[in-house]
Write an enzyme that holds these catalytic residues in place. Structure first.
Site, PDB file in Angstrom:
ATOM      1  N   GLY A 135      -4.660  -7.881  -0.342  1.00  0.00           N
ATOM      2  CA  GLY A 135      -3.492  -6.992  -0.457  1.00  0.00           C
ATOM      3  C   GLY A 135      -3.527  -5.973   0.665  1.00  0.00           C
ATOM      4  O   GLY A 135      -3.177  -4.803   0.488  1.00  0.00           O
ATOM      5  N   ASN A 175      -3.239 -15.569  -1.943  1.00  0.00           N
ATOM      6  CA  ASN A 175      -2.408 -15.294  -3.114  1.00  0.00           C
ATOM      7  C   ASN A 175      -3.376 -15.191  -4.285  1.00  0.00           C
ATOM      8  O   ASN A 175      -4.006 -16.173  -4.656  1.00  0.00           O
ATOM      9  CB  ASN A 175      -1.419 -16.454  -3.301  1.00  0.00           C
ATOM     10  CG  ASN A 175      -0.628 -16.324  -4.585  1.00  0.00           C
ATOM     11  OD1 ASN A 175      -0.799 -15.361  -5.337  1.00  0.00           O
ATOM     12  ND2 ASN A 175       0.238 -17.289  -4.835  1.00  0.00           N
ATOM     13  N   LYS A 184      -3.185  -1.608 -15.989  1.00  0.00           N
ATOM     14  CA  LYS A 184      -4.302  -0.882 -15.363  1.00  0.00           C
ATOM     15  C   LYS A 184      -5.343  -0.486 -16.413  1.00  0.00           C
ATOM     16  O   LYS A 184      -6.554  -0.565 -16.166  1.00  0.00           O
ATOM     17  CB  LYS A 184      -3.787   0.355 -14.611  1.00  0.00           C
ATOM     18  CG  LYS A 184      -3.056   0.025 -13.314  1.00  0.00           C
ATOM     19  CD  LYS A 184      -4.008  -0.541 -12.263  1.00  0.00           C
ATOM     20  CE  LYS A 184      -3.324  -0.958 -10.993  1.00  0.00           C
ATOM     21  NZ  LYS A 184      -4.206  -1.676 -10.057  1.00  0.00           N
ATOM     22  N   GLY A 213      -0.430  -3.502   2.144  1.00  0.00           N
ATOM     23  CA  GLY A 213       0.208  -2.455   1.357  1.00  0.00           C
ATOM     24  C   GLY A 213      -0.130  -1.053   1.850  1.00  0.00           C
ATOM     25  O   GLY A 213      -0.759  -0.864   2.896  1.00  0.00           O
ATOM     26  N   GLN A 214       0.317  -0.068   1.058  1.00  0.00           N
ATOM     27  CA  GLN A 214       0.164   1.330   1.463  1.00  0.00           C
ATOM     28  C   GLN A 214      -1.303   1.718   1.633  1.00  0.00           C
ATOM     29  O   GLN A 214      -1.678   2.350   2.623  1.00  0.00           O
ATOM     30  CB  GLN A 214       0.838   2.225   0.409  1.00  0.00           C
ATOM     31  CG  GLN A 214       1.047   3.651   0.875  1.00  0.00           C
ATOM     32  CD  GLN A 214       1.351   4.611  -0.274  1.00  0.00           C
ATOM     33  OE1 GLN A 214       1.189   4.271  -1.445  1.00  0.00           O
ATOM     34  NE2 GLN A 214       1.778   5.806   0.069  1.00  0.00           N
ATOM     35  N   ASP A 256      -3.546 -11.098   2.758  1.00  0.00           N
ATOM     36  CA  ASP A 256      -2.331 -10.722   2.035  1.00  0.00           C
ATOM     37  C   ASP A 256      -1.504 -11.986   1.826  1.00  0.00           C
ATOM     38  O   ASP A 256      -1.690 -12.981   2.530  1.00  0.00           O
ATOM     39  CB  ASP A 256      -1.530  -9.684   2.851  1.00  0.00           C
ATOM     40  CG  ASP A 256      -0.593  -8.862   1.975  1.00  0.00           C
ATOM     41  OD1 ASP A 256      -0.950  -7.706   1.665  1.00  0.00           O
ATOM     42  OD2 ASP A 256       0.475  -9.379   1.589  1.00  0.00           O
ATOM     43  N   TYR A 268       2.809  -1.573 -15.897  1.00  0.00           N
ATOM     44  CA  TYR A 268       1.823  -1.204 -14.877  1.00  0.00           C
ATOM     45  C   TYR A 268       0.689  -0.392 -15.517  1.00  0.00           C
ATOM     46  O   TYR A 268      -0.489  -0.684 -15.307  1.00  0.00           O
ATOM     47  CB  TYR A 268       2.529  -0.392 -13.796  1.00  0.00           C
ATOM     48  CG  TYR A 268       1.648   0.200 -12.729  1.00  0.00           C
ATOM     49  CD1 TYR A 268       0.944  -0.611 -11.845  1.00  0.00           C
ATOM     50  CD2 TYR A 268       1.547   1.582 -12.589  1.00  0.00           C
ATOM     51  CE1 TYR A 268       0.155  -0.053 -10.848  1.00  0.00           C
ATOM     52  CE2 TYR A 268       0.764   2.141 -11.586  1.00  0.00           C
ATOM     53  CZ  TYR A 268       0.071   1.318 -10.718  1.00  0.00           C
ATOM     54  OH  TYR A 268      -0.716   1.871  -9.733  1.00  0.00           O
TER      55      TYR A 268
HETATM   56  C1  AKB Z   1       3.177   4.524  -8.938  1.00  0.00           C
HETATM   57  O1  AKB Z   1       3.963   5.493  -8.829  1.00  0.00           O
HETATM   58  O2  AKB Z   1       3.408   3.519  -9.619  1.00  0.00           O
HETATM   59  C2  AKB Z   1       1.869   4.610  -8.212  1.00  0.00           C
HETATM   60  C3  AKB Z   1       0.788   5.170  -9.074  1.00  0.00           C
HETATM   61  C4  AKB Z   1       0.791   6.591  -9.449  1.00  0.00           C
HETATM   62  O3  AKB Z   1      -0.090   4.454  -9.460  1.00  0.00           O
HETATM   63  N1  AKB Z   1       1.999   5.391  -7.025  1.00  0.00           N
END
Ligand code: AKB
Length: 316
Positions: free
Chosen positions: A9, A53, A147, A12-13, A35, A143
């Protein structure tokens, strides 16, 4: 022993900046960027790159087998805002990718694994100010709960299989080298681009929405410091709280105005990201990271703002 580092990855940022930092420390040839998409200019031009991937188990197995990395950074993920538009895909990418990497770390005896968690693991019933390392956690985004589940898997693989996995709960990250990819904290990067290009910005979060944020310089330094720390100093194998700086869109705009006095901020009426932000902490207690591996923040709001504007104005 020289390290062989695989960053998954890498476009990415975080990846864009981490690959450059790691190549500076370990030598470009020892840091393999990978990536699913074609590499960015910075990554392609100064070291090895492989397409990867994380959902393709055979492809990933081949990469581990070919390079036998001593360290793996798994950064491929779907962030909070985009994840709400594609919930099942976000769960699959964030979970299956991690399990593939943890399994291959066992099989290939990878010395260390880094996996990013987020302040998104907290939810509406978590304490909102100085959110502690351990507390009620009821994340309500895909998300966030991917996590949180990932953190449990990391600790599980450490306890059951001895994988030396390390992790940070990143706040919103702000940098000028790469754009964020679909998170709730993205406004704090876009605002700088728009301030320099158009002198104004409409924030999708409301004026007084405080969130924990961190300048990328600090985030990269934290990541490498954690990975370099002796294993016996790491008391948390789920993920470390990292606080950064907490500010609202208004406070950030006021700081930008000190450099660009004509800058104007306005606020959108309704945006789905507001509900996500409202469910997250406003500030974070990271005393465990300070205690265990000597974490110390360097960039406060004024210093970050000045550095962002100075670097970005050369680019926009
Ligand atoms: C998001 O905004 O989803 C991310 C994070 C805080 O994990 N930048």
């Amino acid at each position: 022993m020289s390290e062989k580092i695989l960053v998954i990855g890498a476009n990415g940022q975080i990846g864009t900046e981490l690959v450059t930092a790691l190549r500076g420390i370990h030598g470009a040839e020892n840091v393999i960027a990978s990536d699913i998409n074609s590499p960015t200019y910075a990554i392609r031009n100064n070291g090895p790159f492989e397409f990867a991937n994380v959902l393709d188990k055979d492809n990933l197995h081949h990469l581990f087998d070919k390079h036998r990395p001593t360290q793996v950074y798994l950064l491929a993920a779907m962030l909070s805002a985009v994840g709400e538009q594609k919930p099942k895909m976000a769960w699959d990418l964030n979970m299956t990718g991690l399990l593939h990497v943890l399994d291959f770390a066992v099989e290939f005896k990878t010395a260390k694994v880094f996996w990013p968690s987020s302040i998104a693991v907290f939810g509406p019933h978590s304490p909102q100010y100085d959110t502690p390392q351990y507390c009620v956690m009821d994340p309500n985004t895909v998300y966030g709960f991917s996590k949180l589940a990932g953190e449990r898997w990391c600790e599980y693989y450490f306890t059951k299989y001895g994988v030396d996995v390390r992790s940070i709960r990143y706040p919103g990250l702000i940098g000028w080298k790469a754009n964020p990819g679909g998170g709730t904290t993205d406004y704090a990067v876009h605002i700088f681009h728009e301030a320099l290009k158009h002198g104004k910005y409409q924030s999708f979060l409301s004026a007084n929405t405080a969130l924990p944020m961190m300048y990328m310089e600090d985030a990269i330094r934290a990541t490498i410091t954690l990975m370099d720390a002796p294993a016996e100093q790491i008391s948390i194998r789920s993920s470390y709280n990292l606080g950064g700086i907490s500010f609202t869109p208004t406070q950030l705009a006021d700081e930008i105005k000190k450099h660009l006095p004509d800058f104007e901020i306005s606020y959108a009426d309704a945006d789905p990201r507001q509900a996500i932000a409202d469910s997250w902490p406003k500030s974070i207690d990271d005393s465990q990271a300070q205690q265990d591996w000597g974490w110390k923040l360097e960039y406060d709001l004024p210093r970050m703002t000045q550095d962002m504007l100075q670097n970005l104005k050369e680019l926009v």
